[in-house]
Write a protein that holds these residues in place. Structure first.
Motif, short mmCIF file in Angstrom:
data_model
loop_
_atom_site.label_atom_id
_atom_site.label_comp_id
_atom_site.label_asym_id
_atom_site.label_seq_id
_atom_site.Cartn_x
_atom_site.Cartn_y
_atom_site.Cartn_z
N ARG A 179 18.61 3.01 3.31
CA ARG A 179 18.09 1.65 3.42
C ARG A 179 18.19 0.91 2.09
O ARG A 179 18.52 -0.27 2.04
N LEU A 180 17.90 1.63 1.01
CA LEU A 180 17.91 1.00 -0.31
C LEU A 180 19.31 0.53 -0.70
O LEU A 180 19.46 -0.47 -1.41
N GLN A 181 20.36 1.23 -0.25
CA GLN A 181 21.73 0.84 -0.57
C GLN A 181 22.09 -0.53 0.01
O GLN A 181 22.97 -1.21 -0.50
N LYS A 182 21.39 -0.94 1.07
CA LYS A 182 21.67 -2.23 1.70
C LYS A 182 20.90 -3.38 1.06
O LYS A 182 21.06 -4.53 1.47
N PHE A 183 20.05 -3.06 0.09
CA PHE A 183 19.20 -4.09 -0.51
C PHE A 183 20.00 -4.95 -1.48
O PHE A 183 20.82 -4.45 -2.26
N ASP A 184 19.74 -6.26 -1.44
CA ASP A 184 20.40 -7.22 -2.33
C ASP A 184 19.60 -7.31 -3.62
O ASP A 184 18.48 -7.85 -3.64
N ARG A 185 20.16 -6.81 -4.72
CA ARG A 185 19.44 -6.80 -6.00
C ARG A 185 19.14 -8.21 -6.50
O ARG A 185 18.24 -8.40 -7.33
N SER A 186 19.87 -9.20 -6.02
CA SER A 186 19.62 -10.56 -6.48
C SER A 186 18.23 -11.06 -6.07
O SER A 186 17.67 -11.96 -6.71
N LEU A 187 17.65 -10.48 -5.02
CA LEU A 187 16.30 -10.86 -4.62
C LEU A 187 15.29 -10.44 -5.67
O LEU A 187 14.35 -11.17 -5.99
N GLU A 188 15.47 -9.24 -6.21
CA GLU A 188 14.60 -8.79 -7.30
C GLU A 188 14.80 -9.66 -8.53
O GLU A 188 13.83 -10.03 -9.22
N GLU A 189 16.06 -9.99 -8.83
CA GLU A 189 16.34 -10.81 -10.00
C GLU A 189 15.70 -12.19 -9.86
O GLU A 189 15.21 -12.78 -10.84
#
Length: 282
Positions: A179-189
């Motif tokens: 599931r974590l691999q599908k996460f968009d890191r730009s949301l955290e940024e």
């Protein structure tokens, strides 16, 4: 069978029969177990003696039911306690592992990843024996050198929890990491740019995204812990989980009481699976 390729009627019928036989093969043993839980006989076998609820609610021997059999109820409680502990530990460590292997690069990462997967390919009974030998060696050394009797390293619930945790946490890690691999890191940024700290961004953005996987990993870990036998058999003490208690009963002779317990486990597992599916869809 590939749907886009035209098939003759004979091939379609053969394939349909194969699928039907496959599901019958899977469901028939479970159906037989469920049916004989209601047989008015002291033995779970033919002939059929009539329908009864005694193996669930009976309070007089020899037909004492599950809900009046204190050793079985105590074993169910023990299995539930062990499953809850293993599930919480597995999800917590599995989440940490998922972040570690997905977010960071470090020397020996591949080796550590393979080591994490090893418990899945090691037979459960070998894993249980290894943990028992290691813990007993440490406990005996502590007693011989310092006269310390470390009961936590003796067969008992703690070793059962650690033994099951050693391989179930790997499965939790794989479920959460997928599931974590599908996460968009730009949301955290984006959260960081708005003033949130790293932990706040993970707690308010990433963890809610991972929640379906966390719930799924928790349910899978609980069910695997509840039904585990091989590893548990090597590490169990006086407080026996349900699988060990049923095994001890089976050595004395099978009765429809065990069928009733099995039916309750099937119903409980199915309900948990439906709850997990409903939560993930929501």
């Amino acid at each position: 069978m590939i749907p886009t390729i035209p098939q003759s009627r004979l091939i379609r019928a053969t394939y349909g029969a194969y699928v039907a036989l496959f599901f019958i093969y899977l469901a028939l043993p479970l159906a037989v177990v469920a049916i004989f839980a209601f047989n008015d006989s002291q033995f779970p076998s033919l002939p059929w003696e009539g329908f009864t609820w005694d193996w669930f609610f009976g309070d007089e021997r020899p037909k004492i039911g599950v809900f009046h059999e204190r050793p079985i109820l105590r074993a169910i409680g023990t299995s539930a306690f062990v499953g809850l502990c293993v599930s919480l530990l597995s999800v917590a460590v599995g989440t940490s592992n998922a972040f570690l292997f997905n977010r960071y690069d470090f020397r020996g990462k591949g080796v550590f990843y393979v080591l994490m997967l090893l418990p899945l390919v090691i037979p459960g009974i070998v894993l249980g024996i290894s943990i028992l030998v290691f813990s007993s060696t440490v406990a005996n050394a502590a007693w011989n050198v310092m006269d310390w009797d470390i009961m936590a390293l003796r067969p008992g619930l703690l070793l059962v929890i650690l033994g099951q945790f050693s391989f179930i946490t790997t499965i939790s890690t794989l479920v959460i990491a997928t599931r974590l691999q599908k996460f968009d890191r730009s949301l955290e940024e984006a959260a960081l740019n708005l003033g949130a700290g790293q932990l706040t961004a993970v707690r308010t953005v990433t963890i809610p995204f991972l929640m379906p996987a966390l719930i799924g990993a928790f349910v899978v870990a609980f069910l695997m812990s509840f039904e585990n036998f091989n590893t548990t058999l090597m590490l169990v003490g006086s407080d026996a989980p349900l699988t060990i208690a049923m095994f001890d009963r089976l050595k004395e002779g099978s009765t429809p009481l065990l069928n009733a317990v099995s039916l309750l486990l099937m119903v409980g597992s199915s309900l948990l699976a439906l709850v997990m599916i409903a939560f993930q869809r929501k």
